[in-house]
Structures are given as C-alpha cells and as structure tokens.
Design a protein around this motif. Structure first.
Motif, PDB file in Angstrom:
ATOM      1  N   GLU A 107       0.809  -1.240   0.000  1.00  0.00           N
ATOM      2  CA  GLU A 107       0.000   0.000   0.000  1.00  0.00           C
ATOM      3  C   GLU A 107       0.829   1.272   0.000  1.00  0.00           C
ATOM      4  O   GLU A 107       0.362   2.322  -0.420  1.00  0.00           O
ATOM      5  CB  GLU A 107      -0.948   0.006   1.205  1.00  0.00           C
ATOM      6  N   ASN A 108       2.056   1.188   0.519  1.00  0.00           N
ATOM      7  CA  ASN A 108       2.856   2.414   0.655  1.00  0.00           C
ATOM      8  C   ASN A 108       4.206   2.338  -0.044  1.00  0.00           C
ATOM      9  O   ASN A 108       4.995   3.290   0.046  1.00  0.00           O
ATOM     10  CB  ASN A 108       3.060   2.742   2.148  1.00  0.00           C
ATOM     11  N   GLY A 109       4.498   1.203  -0.669  1.00  0.00           N
ATOM     12  CA  GLY A 109       5.779   1.047  -1.360  1.00  0.00           C
ATOM     13  C   GLY A 109       6.959   1.099  -0.405  1.00  0.00           C
ATOM     14  O   GLY A 109       8.072   1.460  -0.796  1.00  0.00           O
ATOM     15  N   LEU A 110       6.735   0.724   0.862  1.00  0.00           N
ATOM     16  CA  LEU A 110       7.804   0.778   1.864  1.00  0.00           C
ATOM     17  C   LEU A 110       8.209  -0.634   2.257  1.00  0.00           C
ATOM     18  O   LEU A 110       7.361  -1.450   2.633  1.00  0.00           O
ATOM     19  CB  LEU A 110       7.325   1.534   3.110  1.00  0.00           C
ATOM     20  N   SER A 111       9.511  -0.894   2.188  1.00  0.00           N
ATOM     21  CA  SER A 111       9.989  -2.241   2.483  1.00  0.00           C
ATOM     22  C   SER A 111      10.574  -2.300   3.900  1.00  0.00           C
ATOM     23  O   SER A 111      11.515  -1.573   4.217  1.00  0.00           O
ATOM     24  CB  SER A 111      11.049  -2.601   1.440  1.00  0.00           C
ATOM     25  N   TYR A 112       9.976  -3.128   4.735  1.00  0.00           N
ATOM     26  CA  TYR A 112      10.461  -3.300   6.112  1.00  0.00           C
ATOM     27  C   TYR A 112      10.613  -4.783   6.414  1.00  0.00           C
ATOM     28  O   TYR A 112       9.866  -5.620   5.897  1.00  0.00           O
ATOM     29  CB  TYR A 112       9.467  -2.710   7.119  1.00  0.00           C
ATOM     30  N   THR A 163       2.660   9.084   2.266  1.00  0.00           N
ATOM     31  CA  THR A 163       3.292   9.142   3.584  1.00  0.00           C
ATOM     32  C   THR A 163       4.767   9.553   3.396  1.00  0.00           C
ATOM     33  O   THR A 163       5.359   9.254   2.340  1.00  0.00           O
ATOM     34  CB  THR A 163       3.098   7.773   4.310  1.00  0.00           C
ATOM     35  N   PRO A 164       5.354  10.265   4.372  1.00  0.00           N
ATOM     36  CA  PRO A 164       6.666  10.890   4.135  1.00  0.00           C
ATOM     37  C   PRO A 164       7.783   9.964   3.628  1.00  0.00           C
ATOM     38  O   PRO A 164       8.486  10.311   2.671  1.00  0.00           O
ATOM     39  CB  PRO A 164       7.025  11.482   5.501  1.00  0.00           C
ATOM     40  N   ALA A 165       7.950   8.781   4.224  1.00  0.00           N
ATOM     41  CA  ALA A 165       9.064   7.922   3.813  1.00  0.00           C
ATOM     42  C   ALA A 165       8.898   7.416   2.379  1.00  0.00           C
ATOM     43  O   ALA A 165       9.868   7.040   1.716  1.00  0.00           O
ATOM     44  CB  ALA A 165       9.207   6.742   4.779  1.00  0.00           C
ATOM     45  N   PRO A 210      12.521   8.881   0.079  1.00  0.00           N
ATOM     46  CA  PRO A 210      13.251   7.729   0.631  1.00  0.00           C
ATOM     47  C   PRO A 210      14.442   8.154   1.495  1.00  0.00           C
ATOM     48  O   PRO A 210      14.877   7.401   2.367  1.00  0.00           O
ATOM     49  CB  PRO A 210      13.701   6.974  -0.618  1.00  0.00           C
ATOM     50  N   GLY A 211      14.926   9.371   1.293  1.00  0.00           N
ATOM     51  CA  GLY A 211      16.030   9.871   2.115  1.00  0.00           C
ATOM     52  C   GLY A 211      15.657  10.019   3.578  1.00  0.00           C
ATOM     53  O   GLY A 211      16.532  10.162   4.438  1.00  0.00           O
ATOM     54  N   LEU A 212      14.360   9.966   3.876  1.00  0.00           N
ATOM     55  CA  LEU A 212      13.918  10.096   5.273  1.00  0.00           C
ATOM     56  C   LEU A 212      13.666   8.735   5.930  1.00  0.00           C
ATOM     57  O   LEU A 212      13.339   8.669   7.118  1.00  0.00           O
ATOM     58  CB  LEU A 212      12.620  10.915   5.336  1.00  0.00           C
ATOM     59  N   TYR A 213      13.809   7.666   5.150  1.00  0.00           N
ATOM     60  CA  TYR A 213      13.459   6.316   5.645  1.00  0.00           C
ATOM     61  C   TYR A 213      14.143   5.992   6.978  1.00  0.00           C
ATOM     62  O   TYR A 213      13.527   5.445   7.884  1.00  0.00           O
ATOM     63  CB  TYR A 213      13.864   5.298   4.568  1.00  0.00           C
ATOM     64  N   ASP A 214      15.405   6.381   7.101  1.00  0.00           N
ATOM     65  CA  ASP A 214      16.179   6.011   8.302  1.00  0.00           C
ATOM     66  C   ASP A 214      15.865   6.860   9.525  1.00  0.00           C
ATOM     67  O   ASP A 214      16.434   6.646  10.584  1.00  0.00           O
ATOM     68  CB  ASP A 214      17.684   6.115   8.014  1.00  0.00           C
ATOM     69  N   TYR A 224       0.142  -0.060  15.116  1.00  0.00           N
ATOM     70  CA  TYR A 224       1.462  -0.578  14.761  1.00  0.00           C
ATOM     71  C   TYR A 224       2.296   0.510  14.107  1.00  0.00           C
ATOM     72  O   TYR A 224       1.776   1.574  13.735  1.00  0.00           O
ATOM     73  CB  TYR A 224       1.338  -1.811  13.845  1.00  0.00           C
ATOM     74  N   ALA A 225       3.597   0.235  13.999  1.00  0.00           N
ATOM     75  CA  ALA A 225       4.483   1.193  13.328  1.00  0.00           C
ATOM     76  C   ALA A 225       5.667   0.458  12.747  1.00  0.00           C
ATOM     77  O   ALA A 225       5.994  -0.667  13.147  1.00  0.00           O
ATOM     78  CB  ALA A 225       4.965   2.248  14.318  1.00  0.00           C
ATOM     79  N   ALA A 226       6.324   1.143  11.786  1.00  0.00           N
ATOM     80  CA  ALA A 226       7.550   0.623  11.183  1.00  0.00           C
ATOM     81  C   ALA A 226       8.604   1.714  11.229  1.00  0.00           C
ATOM     82  O   ALA A 226       8.293   2.900  11.057  1.00  0.00           O
ATOM     83  CB  ALA A 226       7.284   0.224   9.737  1.00  0.00           C
ATOM     84  N   GLY A 227       9.834   1.310  11.473  1.00  0.00           N
ATOM     85  CA  GLY A 227      10.908   2.300  11.517  1.00  0.00           C
ATOM     86  C   GLY A 227      12.254   1.636  11.729  1.00  0.00           C
ATOM     87  O   GLY A 227      12.371   0.396  11.683  1.00  0.00           O
ATOM     88  N   PRO A 228      13.277   2.443  11.984  1.00  0.00           N
ATOM     89  CA  PRO A 228      14.617   1.903  12.188  1.00  0.00           C
ATOM     90  C   PRO A 228      14.676   0.938  13.395  1.00  0.00           C
ATOM     91  O   PRO A 228      13.997   1.169  14.410  1.00  0.00           O
ATOM     92  CB  PRO A 228      15.455   3.153  12.458  1.00  0.00           C
ATOM     93  N   VAL A 229      15.474  -0.114  13.254  1.00  0.00           N
ATOM     94  CA  VAL A 229      15.514  -1.188  14.251  1.00  0.00           C
ATOM     95  C   VAL A 229      15.773  -0.670  15.672  1.00  0.00           C
ATOM     96  O   VAL A 229      15.102  -1.085  16.625  1.00  0.00           O
ATOM     97  CB  VAL A 229      16.597  -2.239  13.865  1.00  0.00           C
ATOM     98  N   ALA A 230      16.724   0.264  15.829  1.00  0.00           N
ATOM     99  CA  ALA A 230      17.079   0.717  17.175  1.00  0.00           C
ATOM    100  C   ALA A 230      15.891   1.409  17.852  1.00  0.00           C
ATOM    101  O   ALA A 230      15.649   1.213  19.053  1.00  0.00           O
ATOM    102  CB  ALA A 230      18.275   1.669  17.102  1.00  0.00           C
TER     103      ALA A 230
END
Ligand SMILES: Cc1ncc(COP(=O)(O)O)c(C=O)c1O
Length: 400
Positions: free
Chosen positions: A84-89, A219-221, A225-229, A250-256
């Motif tokens: 739906e968002n073209g975001l790979s996690y 959605t921003p990321a 794509p430069g904001l993904y991290d 739920y949410a998706a983002g950087p592992v840390a």
C-alpha cells in the motif's frame, strides 16, 4: 510530600472524552442528545474479523505473546506497507501496541529528553502535545490556517525547526480537520526535513484509508526515501476496520527505535491483547471490500455535513480530503448572544451553549489548538447528521 506527581500537572484529560461523557450524562438524564464528539466509526467490526477472534479464543491463543507483536501479524504488516505504501520493512522493524495511541506514546517516551522540541502542526489531535509533555519534551505548535486549508507550509516548518527539534509529527488526513496533504504538498515539507538531519518524522497515518474524491494518500518515507532512516510510520486498525475497542496499532521504523519502543512497552503493558492481534491479522490479510464501502459512506456524509453547515449564518466549513471530521470556522458567531442568553465569547462558549440549548455535542476548537472553530465527527447516521445540522443552523440563526 505531594501525593500526585509533577508529571500529572503537565497534562490535562482528553477534552474529546470529556465531551462524550457530558453528552452521555445528558442523554441518561433524558435529554435528546446528538453526539458528534467521538472519533470512532458508528458501525460494527466486519464479521470475518470477529470470527477470526473467536477462532483465536477457541484455539487457546489467550496467553502472553511476544511483547511487540506475534510474528504472523508483523509479517502481515510488512506486506501491508509494501503493497500500500511502497515501503519495504523487515519484521524486526515492526512494533505492535495497544492502539495507535500507545505506539506514539512509546516512541515519545523512548526518545524525548528535557528540552527536546516536537513540532506539531495545529489544529492537532488532542493527545499529541500532552504525550510530548508526559515524555518530558516541549511541544511546538505550528498553526495551519483556514486560508491554507489547514495545512502548514514549507516556510512555516522551516521557521519552527531549531537545533533542539527532535520530532516532526505529521498527520494526514488529519484529526480534527480532515485535511490531507497531496504528494506535492508533502514533498515541500520533506524537502525542508532533508535539510535538517537531526529531525525525525513521526507520521500518523491512522486515516490512510478514509480519503475522498480523487485524493491519493501519501506518507513521508514513501515521498522521500532519504527520510526512511529517521521516520516512524504509524498506523492501526482502529479507524479503517471499525476496531477502536480492540486496541491494535502498529508502526515501522529503524531497528534501534523499534527496539527502544519495545523496551518501554515491556515495562508498561507487555503485549497487546492476544485475541485482538489475531483479529488485526484477519483485518490486514482478509477481504478488503469493507474499506471501499466505508469510504463511499463517509464521503456521502462529508458532503451532507459540509453543505448543511455552510448554510448556517456565521459558519464557514471547508471541504476536507479525508478522515471523518470537519472543522468549521465560527468567526461570524463570536461576540453574539444565543437565544438562550449565552454570550458566545469563544468556541468553548459556543459548544457549551449548543449542547445546552440544542442537545448537539461537538468539541470546541481551542482543544485542538486553533480557534474559533469546532470539530464535528460525522461517523454517525445520515439522519442524526441531518438533524444535528438543522439544530446547529437554528442555533446560529438565533444568535443576536
Ligand atoms: C490522529 C489519530 N492518531 C491516533 C489515534 C489513536 O488511535 P487508537 O484508537 O488506535 O489508539 C487517533 C484516535 O482518535 C487519532 O485520531
């Protein structure tokens, strides 16, 4: 020694819940009340989702689960973001909590230090500033005006960023205005964010599926794509699938960051309800026709409410892109006196008199950071909406 904590003094109870409670009290006392305060769909969770929950109970899925979500649900969330968002996690970039609210709260608790600033476009969802305060940060509201369709500009964002800015909270379509940023409008904001690498982005996409006409959700990321991290993309099943009571966000983002949020959750609530997680799994992987039907229904209601409110003297109601709210401006009503003798000094006085004199419950704009306005949630029947708008019109016509 004071019994109550200093933290408590920093926050206030949710005004939207206060309005809902007041409306329920008047109703219980026999008044004819139309409540337009609550932010939840008025229909039931789809049957396939309820059946999945029943199967989970019967299969004994009633124990603790992994703190931040069962693997099957994390996998389904990864698939949702990709499709739906073209975001790979990867699954270790996903966290599941007790509603979208807990997700946002975990993120702020895991990252805010005293002095950290969090930019929040206003009008905002009432919980953002208070959550930031609870986490020890400083909310920095940036006011989006009616003239700019309740959207902030790149120049406003640029001006609000300081070396202390930790987060930018982005919510499109918005609660309370329904305003949705187009790809070009969002691109203008992400261009600013690219120039400030210390700023993280918390995108609250709760109303993703409730968009109207030919509006395309972004959605921003996804746009940058430069904001993904440094982006946390937040979502949930509450609004899209009529699952407010199940409490799954739920949410998706950087592992840390995801790991840090899990640590906060592990010492507060542990896992979100096991049965609800299986229900959410069905919501995300089962038939999706419900979303299209919903969208059509809400669009019809939006059209009805916007048209009727614009017939009320003193009210200007823009036509929002999504969610199930409108946020009319009532500048033309301020300073007048109602038929019942109330002086309409501000939007809180307007909402109080409206409830007392007509039984229509709305939330006043000051609660959301932009006045004079009020929020209507049109997640209720067409007939109730028609009645409510007629009463609001009569109330406005009675203002002297
Ligand atoms: C913009 C926004 N974000 C998050 C939430 C929280 O949703 P949940 O019920 O999943 O906690 C809401 C609920 O009103 C909302 O309007």
């Amino acid at each position: 020694m004071a019994f109550l904590s200093d933290t408590l003094a920093r926050v206030k109870p949710s005004p939207t819940i206060a309005v809902t409670t007041k409306a329920a009290e008047l109703k219980a006392a026999g008044r004819d009340v139309i409540a337009l305060g609550a932010g939840e769909p008025d229909f039931d969770t789809p049957q396939n989702i309820k059946d999945a929950a029943k199967r989970a109970i019967d299969a004994g899925r009633t124990k603790y689960t992994a703190v931040d979500g069962i693997p099957e649900l994390k996998k389904a969330i990864c698939a949702k973001f990709l499709a739906e968002n073209g975001l790979s996690y990867a699954p270790n970039q996903i966290t599941v909590g007790t509603g979208g609210k807990q997700i946002l709260y975990n993120a702020l608790m895991a990252t805010c230090n005293p002095g950290d600033e969090v930019i929040i476009p206003a009008p905002y969802w009432v919980s953002y500033p208070d959550m930031v305060l609870l986490a020890g940060g400083t909310p920095v509201p940036v006011v989006a005006t009616l003239e700019n369709d309740f959207k902030i500009t790149a120049a406003q964002l640029e001006a609000a960023i300081t070396p202390k800015t930790k987060w930018f909270i982005f919510n499109s379509p918005s609660n309370p205005t329904g305003a949705g940023y187009s790809a070009a409008e969002l691109r203008a904001l992400t261009d600013v964010l690219m120039r400030h690498p210390q700023v993280w982005v918390m995108s609250d996409d709760m109303y993703e599926h409730l968009v109207f006409d030919d509006f395309t959700f972004v959605t921003p990321a996804q746009i940058e794509p430069g904001l993904y991290d440094r982006t946390l993309t937040c979502n949930g099943v509450s609004k899209a699938y009529a699952m407010t009571g199940w409490r799954i966000g739920y949410a998706a983002g950087p592992v840390a960051l995801i790991k840090a949020m899990g640590t906060i959750q592990s010492q507060s609530t542990s896992n979100p309800c096991s049965v609800s997680q299986y229900a959410a799994l069905e919501a995300l992987t089962g038939p999706q026709d419900f979303l299209t039907e919903n969208k059509a229904l809400f669009q019809r209601r939006r059209d009805l409410v916007v048209a009727m409110l614009n017939q009320c003297p003193g009210i200007t109601c823009p036509n929002p892109e999504g969610a199930f709210y409108v946020y009319p401006d009532i500048s033309g009503c301020i300073g007048k006196t109602s038929a019942g003798g109330a002086v309409i000094a501000n939007d809180e006085a307007f909402a109080t008199a409206l409830l007392q004199e007509t039984g229509v419950a709305v939330v006043f704009g000051a609660a959301f950071g932009l006045s004079p306005n009020f929020r209507v949630s049109y997640a209720t029947s067409d007939e109730a909406l028609r009645q409510a708008c007629l009463r609001i019109r009569a109330f406005c016509e009675g203002l002297q």
